[in-house]
Structures are given as structure tokens and as C-alpha cells.
Scaffold this motif. Structure first.
Motif, short mmCIF file in Angstrom:
data_model
loop_
_atom_site.label_atom_id
_atom_site.label_comp_id
_atom_site.label_asym_id
_atom_site.label_seq_id
_atom_site.Cartn_x
_atom_site.Cartn_y
_atom_site.Cartn_z
N GLY A 15 20.07 67.12 0.65
CA GLY A 15 20.39 66.08 1.46
C GLY A 15 21.86 65.58 1.18
O GLY A 15 22.32 64.12 1.61
N LYS A 16 22.50 66.15 0.26
CA LYS A 16 24.07 65.88 -0.30
C LYS A 16 25.13 66.30 0.25
O LYS A 16 26.07 65.50 0.62
N CYS A 17 25.00 67.51 0.64
CA CYS A 17 26.46 68.31 1.00
C CYS A 17 26.51 68.22 2.54
O CYS A 17 27.71 68.72 3.06
N ARG A 18 25.21 68.46 3.39
CA ARG A 18 25.57 68.42 4.79
C ARG A 18 25.97 69.87 5.13
O ARG A 18 26.14 70.20 6.47
N ALA A 19 25.79 70.94 4.37
CA ALA A 19 26.14 72.15 4.65
C ALA A 19 24.98 72.74 5.42
O ALA A 19 25.26 73.87 6.17
N CYS A 20 23.96 72.39 5.39
CA CYS A 20 22.88 72.90 6.26
C CYS A 20 22.31 72.22 7.51
O CYS A 20 21.35 72.26 8.09
N LEU A 21 23.26 71.58 8.35
CA LEU A 21 23.03 70.63 9.37
C LEU A 21 22.77 71.66 10.42
O LEU A 21 23.33 72.76 10.71
N VAL A 22 21.71 71.46 11.21
CA VAL A 22 21.43 72.29 12.49
C VAL A 22 20.87 71.52 13.68
O VAL A 22 21.02 70.24 13.58
N LYS A 23 20.97 72.05 14.76
CA LYS A 23 20.61 71.16 15.84
C LYS A 23 19.33 71.43 16.29
O LYS A 23 18.84 72.58 16.60
N VAL A 24 18.61 70.22 16.52
CA VAL A 24 17.12 70.23 17.04
C VAL A 24 17.39 69.95 18.72
O VAL A 24 17.57 68.95 18.88
N THR A 25 17.26 70.92 19.18
CA THR A 25 16.99 71.12 20.98
C THR A 25 15.65 70.29 21.41
O THR A 25 15.65 69.93 22.55
N ALA A 26 14.64 70.62 20.44
CA ALA A 26 13.43 69.92 21.10
C ALA A 26 12.47 69.67 19.97
O ALA A 26 12.41 70.05 18.96
N GLY A 27 12.21 68.08 19.83
CA GLY A 27 11.68 67.74 18.81
C GLY A 27 10.47 68.24 18.32
O GLY A 27 9.96 68.56 17.26
N SER A 28 9.51 68.33 19.38
CA SER A 28 8.16 68.86 19.29
C SER A 28 7.60 69.16 20.64
O SER A 28 8.08 68.86 21.63
N GLU A 29 6.41 69.89 20.70
CA GLU A 29 5.78 70.13 21.83
C GLU A 29 5.21 68.70 22.66
O GLU A 29 5.40 68.74 23.86
N LYS A 30 4.71 67.84 21.78
CA LYS A 30 4.39 66.58 22.33
C LYS A 30 5.75 65.74 23.00
O LYS A 30 5.50 65.13 24.01
N ASP A 31 6.66 65.76 22.02
CA ASP A 31 7.93 64.88 22.53
C ASP A 31 9.13 66.09 22.66
O ASP A 31 9.92 66.16 21.43
N PRO A 32 9.47 66.67 23.57
CA PRO A 32 10.43 67.67 23.78
C PRO A 32 11.97 67.28 23.78
O PRO A 32 13.00 68.02 24.01
N ARG A 33 12.08 66.00 23.66
CA ARG A 33 13.39 65.28 23.56
C ARG A 33 14.44 66.02 22.42
O ARG A 33 13.86 66.10 21.25
N PRO A 34 15.61 66.20 22.62
CA PRO A 34 16.35 66.59 21.68
C PRO A 34 16.79 65.54 20.48
O PRO A 34 16.71 64.38 21.10
N MET A 35 16.92 66.07 19.35
CA MET A 35 17.55 65.02 18.39
C MET A 35 19.05 64.67 18.77
O MET A 35 19.62 65.54 18.86
N MET A 94 24.35 74.18 -0.44
CA MET A 94 25.23 74.01 -1.54
C MET A 94 24.51 72.89 -2.44
O MET A 94 24.79 73.07 -3.69
N CYS A 95 23.51 72.22 -2.01
CA CYS A 95 23.08 71.26 -2.73
C CYS A 95 21.58 71.48 -2.90
O CYS A 95 20.74 71.21 -3.99
N TYR A 96 20.75 71.96 -1.87
CA TYR A 96 19.34 72.26 -1.95
C TYR A 96 19.09 73.37 -2.89
O TYR A 96 19.76 74.17 -2.99
N TYR A 97 18.08 73.12 -3.79
CA TYR A 97 17.56 74.03 -4.75
C TYR A 97 16.16 74.08 -4.76
O TYR A 97 15.61 72.79 -5.46
N GLU A 98 15.18 74.91 -4.43
CA GLU A 98 14.23 74.92 -4.22
C GLU A 98 13.19 74.59 -5.33
O GLU A 98 12.04 73.77 -5.12
N PRO A 99 13.55 75.13 -6.55
CA PRO A 99 12.81 74.78 -7.64
C PRO A 99 12.95 73.31 -8.30
O PRO A 99 12.02 73.09 -9.04
N LEU A 100 13.89 72.63 -7.83
CA LEU A 100 14.06 70.94 -8.14
C LEU A 100 13.38 70.26 -7.04
O LEU A 100 13.92 70.42 -5.93
#
Length: 342
Positions: A45-65, A34-40
Motif C-alpha cells: 500500500g505504499k508504492c502504488r506499483a500494483c494498481l489494477v482496474k476492477v471492472t466488476a466489484g462482485s457478482e452481487k454488485d457488478p459495478r466497477p470501482m 515494490m513495497c509488498y512483501y508477503e512474509p512481512l
């Protein structure tokens, strides 16, 4: 870097955000925005409509956020695993985000010029609920003129900041912004009629709701009654690549061309947008590409529209099956109808 989103793994360059990576996969995986606009630059980071769950942060540190993160401003890490549409917590959270965005938003879709191409309509249709828990009166504002071409309906504004970034990045000087704080915050100018520059009309295109409207188009037609056509002209201010919206033989509005995410490919000047309203001013290229599941495609693609599952799900959740064995013979309803009536 390898990143997995909803069990689909792709490789992306370093610095890519989760939103950009998901869009590379396709609309079935990409979070709403709702607030993200790639050309701009710096949008998001304003509307929080795109919140997602990161179940593994990376291969080196697989802990979830520990908390949900906004996909539009969170960069991927090698080996990151993300859940979007398959995570129940994400879906429930988006229902809450929709509820917050609609707290003060008026239910005036039948008269709003943005109806049919409104991102908030799409977002609430896909993730919202049909009921509300609030009984308080909504905040209301009077309509305001922002210069000679733009009408501001603050009642519909969701404070996405897109128009502010547009004025900052493609115009000579920004004269409007977000005034006050908290629940008193509003898009405004210190002096009415202040927004007047050659590219101010692009604020209308980037607005995801009907807060910023075109004065030359207001209340002229519903978007599904108009016909979009790609056209171009030789303009010394912009690229001249636009979409002409016809009602019959009349050009009722001119907009920039947009990608599949509803984002402007190129910003156009006010001369092309507001002053060139004759077919003779343009070189017609052909019909614009419109997604078949868009309301704009109504009555243009026959029976090939994608039927959303929402109405069936809504009926199943909110209504119960009727079991009625009463005798209806007294109604004289025929058991079979002629083929012509069928």
C-alpha cells in the motif's frame, strides 16, 4: 470465491488479496510489487506499483470501482473481475509510478551493488519510458553507516518501508525508521552505528533497491559474474538455509533463499550472513535455481535466454526507418563475404 484476472478465472479462499490471487495464476498476470512483501505482515500500500482496474466489484454488485486500486491490500470478492496487463489505463499509470520513483533516484546502476537483481530496474524496464520531463536537481544525501554491517545510500531509497517492518517483526527492537514528512522523508536513525542485532542483515535482503548494502560485499563483484549455490549449516539462531555466492573459489556473500517473487523464504542470522565466508563452514546442496530470463543467468544457460521485446518496441517508437539510396560503390564494401567471416 471466484475471481477473474485478465480473463483467467480461479477459485481462492475468502480474505485473499488480488495480488495473492494473481500470483496463483503466474508471473504473466501478477502485478509488480515494490513495497509488498508477503512474509512481512501489514506490508504493501505504499508504492502504488500494483494498481489494477476492477471492472466488476462482485457478482452481487457488478459495478466497477471508480478508481484504480492497489492489488496488494484489496481483498477479492466472489465474482470480481480484474484487469491488469490488458488494461491501457493501468499500463499508463504504472509509467507514471515509475517516473515518480525515479524523480530523485540516481542513475548509478553501473556502480550499484544491487544492479542485476534490482526490482526497480525490472519495474522501470517493463513499464517505464526512456525519457524524463524533469530538469530540477535531485535530492542528494551522504552515505550513512547503519551499524557495523550495513551501509545506507539514502539517494536510492524509495521509502517502501520493508526494512522498517523487518526490524519490527524479526528483531528485538527497531531503532530506525522514516524521519520527517513529504519530500523531506528519509530512512534514518537518530544515532549512527545504532543498528546492531542478530538479524539486522535481513534488511539488506528485503530492500528492493540498492539503498541498504552489505559492507562485506560492496564493490566486490557484479551479480552476473558470481555463482549461486544452495547450502546449509547447523545454526542455533536460524534455519541455516542460505545461498552462497561464489567468485571463483571465494565466498563473496551469503544471502537468504528466495522464492520466484524475490521474497525471502526464511530469515537468517548475522553470523551465517557475515561471519561464515568459508566453504568448510557449509554443507553444499547444489546450484541454486535461477530464472532463465534473469541477468544472473548470463553466461550460464547458453542461448536459451528469453529475449525481451522491449528493445525492439523502443526502437520502433523512437527511431524511424532509414531510406537511403545513395551510391556506396566507392566504399568498396564486398557484396558477399567468405563463409569463415560470416
Amino acid at each position: 470465491m471466484k475471481v477473474t484476472i485478465d480473463n483467467i478465472t480461479i477459485e481462492v479462499e475468502a480474505g485473499t488479496t488480488i495480488m495473492q490471487a494473481a500470483r496463483k495464476i503466474g508471473p504473466e498476470v501478477a502485478p509488480p510489487a515494490m513495497c509488498y512483501y508477503e512474509p512481512l505482515k501489514s506490508s504493501g500500500g505504499k508504492c502504488r506499483a500494483c494498481l489494477v482496474k476492477v471492472t466488476a466489484g462482485s457478482e452481487k454488485d457488478p459495478r466497477p470501482m471508480p478508481k484504480l486500486v492497489p492489488a496488494c491490500i484489496t481483498q477479492v470478492q466472489d465474482g470480481m473481475i480484474v484487469e491488469n496487463a490488458i488494461n491501457e489505463q493501468v499500463i499508463e499509470t504504472r509509467k507514471g509510478v515509475v517516473e515518480f520513483l525515479l524523480l530523485n533516484h540516481p542513475l548509478d546502476c553501473p556502480v550499484c551493488d544491487q544492479a542485476g537483481e534490482c526490482h526497480l530496474q525490472d519495474f522501470s524496464f517493463e513499464h517505464g519510458v526512456a525519457s524524463t520531463r524533469t530538469v530540477e536537481e535531485r535530492n542528494t544525501f551522504e552515505e550513512t553507516d547503519l551499524g557495523p554491517h550495513i551501509k545506507l545510500n539514502k539517494n536510492r531509497c524509495i521509502l517502501c518501508y520493508r526494512c522498517v517492518y523487518t526490524a519490527d517483526q524479526i528483531t528485538d527492537g527497531r531503532v530506525h525508521g522514516v524521519m520527517h514528512r513529504g519530500d523531506h522523508a528519509e530512512i534514518s536513525t537518530y544515532i549512527e552505528q545504532a543498528v546492531d542485532n542478530d538479524f539486522s542483515g535481513n534488511m539488506i535482503d528485503v530492500c528492493p533497491v540498492g539503498a541498504l548494502t552489505d559492507k562485506t560485499y560492496r564493490f566486490k563483484s557484479r551479480v552476473w559474474f558470481s555463482k549461486p549455490v544452495d547450502a546449509h549449516c547447523s545454526c542455533d539462531k536460524c534455519s541455516g538455509n542460505v545461498i552462497l555466492w561464489y567468485r571463483g573459489d571465494e565466498v563473496i556473500r551469503v544471502t537468504s533463499r528466495k522464492n520466484e517473487w524475490g521474497e525471502s523464504l526464511e530469515f537468517i542470522c548475522n553470523t551465517c550472513r557475515f561471519d561464515r565466508k568459508k566453504t568448510s563452514d557449509w554443507t553444499i546442496e547444489g546450484p541454486s535455481k535461477i530464472s532463465r530470463n534473469s541477468v544472473i543467468s548470463a553466461n550460464k544457460y547458453g542461448a536459451n535466454l528469453i529475449r525481451p521485446a522491449f528493445p525492439i518496441q523502443h526502437a520502433a517508437q523512437n527511431f524511424k526507418q532509414i531510406e537511403d539510396d545513395r551510391d556506396r560503390s566507392f566504399l568498396n564494401i564486398p557484396t558477399s563475404l567468405p563463409a569463415a567471416e560470416k
